[in-house]
Design a protein around this motif. Sequence first.
Motif, mmCIF file in Angstrom:
data_model
loop_
_atom_site.group_PDB
_atom_site.id
_atom_site.type_symbol
_atom_site.label_atom_id
_atom_site.label_comp_id
_atom_site.label_asym_id
_atom_site.label_seq_id
_atom_site.Cartn_x
_atom_site.Cartn_y
_atom_site.Cartn_z
ATOM 1 N N GLN A 168 48.034 31.994 45.069
ATOM 2 C CA GLN A 168 46.782 32.733 44.908
ATOM 3 C C GLN A 168 45.778 31.891 44.136
ATOM 4 O O GLN A 168 44.608 31.850 44.486
ATOM 5 C CB GLN A 168 46.983 34.065 44.195
ATOM 6 N N GLY B 24 42.009 30.542 45.599
ATOM 7 C CA GLY B 24 40.722 30.842 44.972
ATOM 8 C C GLY B 24 39.767 29.672 44.934
ATOM 9 O O GLY B 24 38.577 29.840 44.700
ATOM 10 N N LEU C 226 36.478 29.940 47.023
ATOM 11 C CA LEU C 226 35.457 30.834 46.475
ATOM 12 C C LEU C 226 34.655 30.110 45.400
ATOM 13 O O LEU C 226 33.433 30.192 45.372
ATOM 14 C CB LEU C 226 36.088 32.107 45.911
ATOM 15 N N ALA D 13 31.626 37.475 49.549
ATOM 16 C CA ALA D 13 32.740 36.517 49.461
ATOM 17 C C ALA D 13 33.776 36.997 48.454
ATOM 18 O O ALA D 13 34.985 36.885 48.689
ATOM 19 C CB ALA D 13 32.218 35.130 49.080
ATOM 20 N N ARG E 283 35.675 39.922 50.035
ATOM 21 C CA ARG E 283 36.571 39.372 51.075
ATOM 22 C C ARG E 283 37.800 38.732 50.436
ATOM 23 O O ARG E 283 38.923 38.911 50.896
ATOM 24 C CB ARG E 283 35.787 38.350 51.905
ATOM 25 N N ARG E 284 37.599 38.010 49.353
ATOM 26 C CA ARG E 284 38.720 37.366 48.660
ATOM 27 C C ARG E 284 39.692 38.398 48.105
ATOM 28 O O ARG E 284 40.908 38.241 48.197
ATOM 29 C CB ARG E 284 38.198 36.475 47.537
ATOM 30 N N GLN F 195 41.695 39.617 51.037
ATOM 31 C CA GLN F 195 42.639 38.595 51.515
ATOM 32 C C GLN F 195 43.858 38.513 50.608
ATOM 33 O O GLN F 195 44.958 38.229 51.072
ATOM 34 C CB GLN F 195 41.956 37.226 51.590
ATOM 35 N N GLU F 196 43.663 38.740 49.343
ATOM 36 C CA GLU F 196 44.751 38.675 48.372
ATOM 37 C C GLU F 196 45.203 40.076 47.962
ATOM 38 O O GLU F 196 45.663 40.295 46.846
ATOM 39 C CB GLU F 196 44.304 37.866 47.143
#
Length: 186
Positions: free
Chosen positions: A48, A52, A55, A78, A81-82, A85-86
């Motif tokens: 993770q 990152g 970003l 963004a 979205r991150r 995604q995580e």
Amino acid sequence: MDLFGRHGYHATTIAQIEAAAGLSAGAGGLYRHFKTKRALLEEGLRRQFEAGRPLVAYLEQTGAELSRRDRFLAVARAGLRRLEQERDVNRLLLRDLASFPDLLDQVRTQELARVHEALTGWVARESPRHPDPAALAAVLMAAVSHYWIFTDIFAGRHPHGVDSERFLRTLADLAVAVGDGVADPP
């Protein structure tokens, strides 16, 4: 990480992890790759932290071809979205990492502090008149995170019925107004 995110770290068994990984459930095959379940968790967190980096890089390149409001909007999108995604790691962070203070501290120092520092620098460039870019960056991070958490808790629909685009556009408007000094910071 999917299993940890759905069921929680403590409730996820080694046999479940092995089955999900295509190994014989309960045969101990996981231990050929990781010494412990915690070692698997640590590897998931390390990944993770690596995920990152884009970003943070994105903050360095949000282009001048966009209006300032649209740059704030792009950064907020963004970030949201991150978080999605995580999703599994974020659920784990909220549910289980208090049991591992050392890992929680790693998340704080290797992930959150890095993103906050990059966002603070970006906010300072975007809103040079704002007296406290670190606080504004923290507010932006908290707002996006809170929106994601509530949407995740309520199965993909925010409890107030405000969709992500409405939320993010309003957040961008507020950030620009505060950065311009239209809304006086305390």
